[in-house]
Design a protein around this motif. Structure first.
Motif, PDB file in Angstrom:
ATOM      1  N   VAL A 141      24.080 -32.281  36.978  1.00 62.53           N
ATOM      2  CA  VAL A 141      25.190 -33.231  36.916  1.00 62.53           C
ATOM      3  C   VAL A 141      26.412 -32.556  36.296  1.00 62.53           C
ATOM      4  N   ARG A 142      26.210 -31.746  35.267  1.00 62.31           N
ATOM      5  CA  ARG A 142      27.337 -31.037  34.642  1.00 62.31           C
ATOM      6  C   ARG A 142      28.019 -30.092  35.626  1.00 62.31           C
ATOM      7  N   ALA A 143      27.245 -29.554  36.572  1.00 59.33           N
ATOM      8  CA  ALA A 143      27.791 -28.590  37.521  1.00 59.33           C
ATOM      9  C   ALA A 143      28.488 -29.248  38.719  1.00 59.33           C
ATOM     10  N   ARG A 161      25.449 -39.267  29.587  1.00 57.05           N
ATOM     11  CA  ARG A 161      25.033 -39.967  28.358  1.00 57.05           C
ATOM     12  C   ARG A 161      23.641 -40.564  28.506  1.00 57.05           C
ATOM     13  N   VAL A 162      23.385 -41.198  29.649  1.00 56.26           N
ATOM     14  CA  VAL A 162      22.069 -41.816  29.873  1.00 56.26           C
ATOM     15  C   VAL A 162      20.983 -40.753  29.946  1.00 56.26           C
ATOM     16  N   LEU A 163      21.250 -39.663  30.664  1.00 61.09           N
ATOM     17  CA  LEU A 163      20.245 -38.594  30.755  1.00 61.09           C
ATOM     18  C   LEU A 163      19.953 -37.986  29.390  1.00 61.09           C
ATOM     19  N   ARG A 164      20.994 -37.743  28.602  1.00 56.04           N
ATOM     20  CA  ARG A 164      20.789 -37.152  27.269  1.00 56.04           C
ATOM     21  C   ARG A 164      20.031 -38.106  26.352  1.00 56.04           C
ATOM     22  N   GLU A 165      20.355 -39.386  26.407  1.00 52.67           N
ATOM     23  CA  GLU A 165      19.657 -40.367  25.572  1.00 52.67           C
ATOM     24  C   GLU A 165      18.189 -40.463  25.982  1.00 52.67           C
ATOM     25  N   THR A 166      17.942 -40.442  27.264  1.00 48.61           N
ATOM     26  CA  THR A 166      16.560 -40.483  27.750  1.00 48.61           C
ATOM     27  C   THR A 166      15.810 -39.238  27.307  1.00 48.61           C
ATOM     28  N   ARG A 167      16.464 -38.099  27.381  1.00 48.11           N
ATOM     29  CA  ARG A 167      15.815 -36.845  26.979  1.00 48.11           C
ATOM     30  C   ARG A 167      15.466 -36.856  25.492  1.00 48.11           C
ATOM     31  N   PHE A 176      34.579 -40.453  34.666  1.00 48.37           N
ATOM     32  CA  PHE A 176      33.944 -41.491  33.854  1.00 48.37           C
ATOM     33  C   PHE A 176      32.505 -41.706  34.298  1.00 48.37           C
ATOM     34  N   ASP A 177      32.273 -41.782  35.614  1.00 49.21           N
ATOM     35  CA  ASP A 177      30.918 -41.989  36.135  1.00 49.21           C
ATOM     36  C   ASP A 177      29.999 -40.844  35.742  1.00 49.21           C
ATOM     37  N   ARG A 178      30.492 -39.620  35.872  1.00 45.51           N
ATOM     38  CA  ARG A 178      29.672 -38.460  35.502  1.00 45.51           C
ATOM     39  C   ARG A 178      29.355 -38.482  34.016  1.00 45.51           C
ATOM     40  N   ALA A 179      30.323 -38.851  33.195  1.00 45.92           N
ATOM     41  CA  ALA A 179      30.094 -38.930  31.749  1.00 45.92           C
ATOM     42  C   ALA A 179      29.040 -39.983  31.424  1.00 45.92           C
ATOM     43  N   GLN A 180      29.085 -41.111  32.117  1.00 41.59           N
ATOM     44  CA  GLN A 180      28.081 -42.157  31.883  1.00 41.59           C
ATOM     45  C   GLN A 180      26.690 -41.662  32.241  1.00 41.59           C
ATOM     46  N   VAL A 181      26.565 -40.992  33.385  1.00 40.39           N
ATOM     47  CA  VAL A 181      25.264 -40.469  33.806  1.00 40.39           C
ATOM     48  C   VAL A 181      24.756 -39.457  32.789  1.00 40.39           C
ATOM     49  N   ALA A 223      12.493 -31.642  33.410  1.00 41.42           N
ATOM     50  CA  ALA A 223      13.146 -32.303  34.540  1.00 41.42           C
ATOM     51  C   ALA A 223      14.487 -32.902  34.112  1.00 41.42           C
ATOM     52  N   LEU A 224      14.518 -33.517  32.937  1.00 38.52           N
ATOM     53  CA  LEU A 224      15.766 -34.093  32.444  1.00 38.52           C
ATOM     54  C   LEU A 224      16.789 -32.999  32.143  1.00 38.52           C
ATOM     55  N   ALA A 225      16.343 -31.890  31.595  1.00 36.59           N
ATOM     56  CA  ALA A 225      17.248 -30.773  31.320  1.00 36.59           C
ATOM     57  C   ALA A 225      17.852 -30.246  32.621  1.00 36.59           C
ATOM     58  N   MET A 226      17.039 -30.145  33.652  1.00 38.38           N
ATOM     59  CA  MET A 226      17.538 -29.693  34.950  1.00 38.38           C
ATOM     60  C   MET A 226      18.527 -30.703  35.533  1.00 38.38           C
ATOM     61  N   ALA A 227      18.241 -31.981  35.382  1.00 40.48           N
ATOM     62  CA  ALA A 227      19.149 -33.016  35.894  1.00 40.48           C
ATOM     63  C   ALA A 227      20.489 -32.961  35.165  1.00 40.48           C
TER      64      ALA A 227
END
Length: 75
Positions: free
Chosen positions: A54-56, A28-34, A21-26, A46-50
């Motif tokens: 996180v996915r890995a 979502r926030v990174l994708r929305e920011t991107r 759940f925590d990883r999914a939340q992170v 930088a966001l794409a790398m993050a």
């Protein structure tokens, strides 16, 4: 008589579910920011790398059993 196996949904302990759940939340926030950042900029890269990092993530769950002298089991 041959045993029959049925595919059942995978279940996770509460801790592992929390990590998922925590990883999914992170993510979502990174994708929305991107989405709000101009494409092909350093921030976008930088966001794409993050997101990729996180996915890995593979966060193992360490479980202690009281009956067995402080042995840790990873699952």
């Amino acid at each position: 008589m041959q045993a029959r196996y049925r595919l059942q949904p995978m279940s996770f302990c509460e801790h592992c579910e929390g990590q998922r759940f925590d990883r999914a939340q992170v993510l979502r926030v990174l994708r929305e920011t991107r989405r709000r950042v101009p494409r092909r900029t350093r921030a976008d890269e930088a966001l794409a790398m993050a997101i990729k990092a996180v996915r890995a993530l593979d966060l193992p769950h360490l479980e202690r059993f009281d009956e067995v002298e402080d042995t840790e089991i990873v699952h």
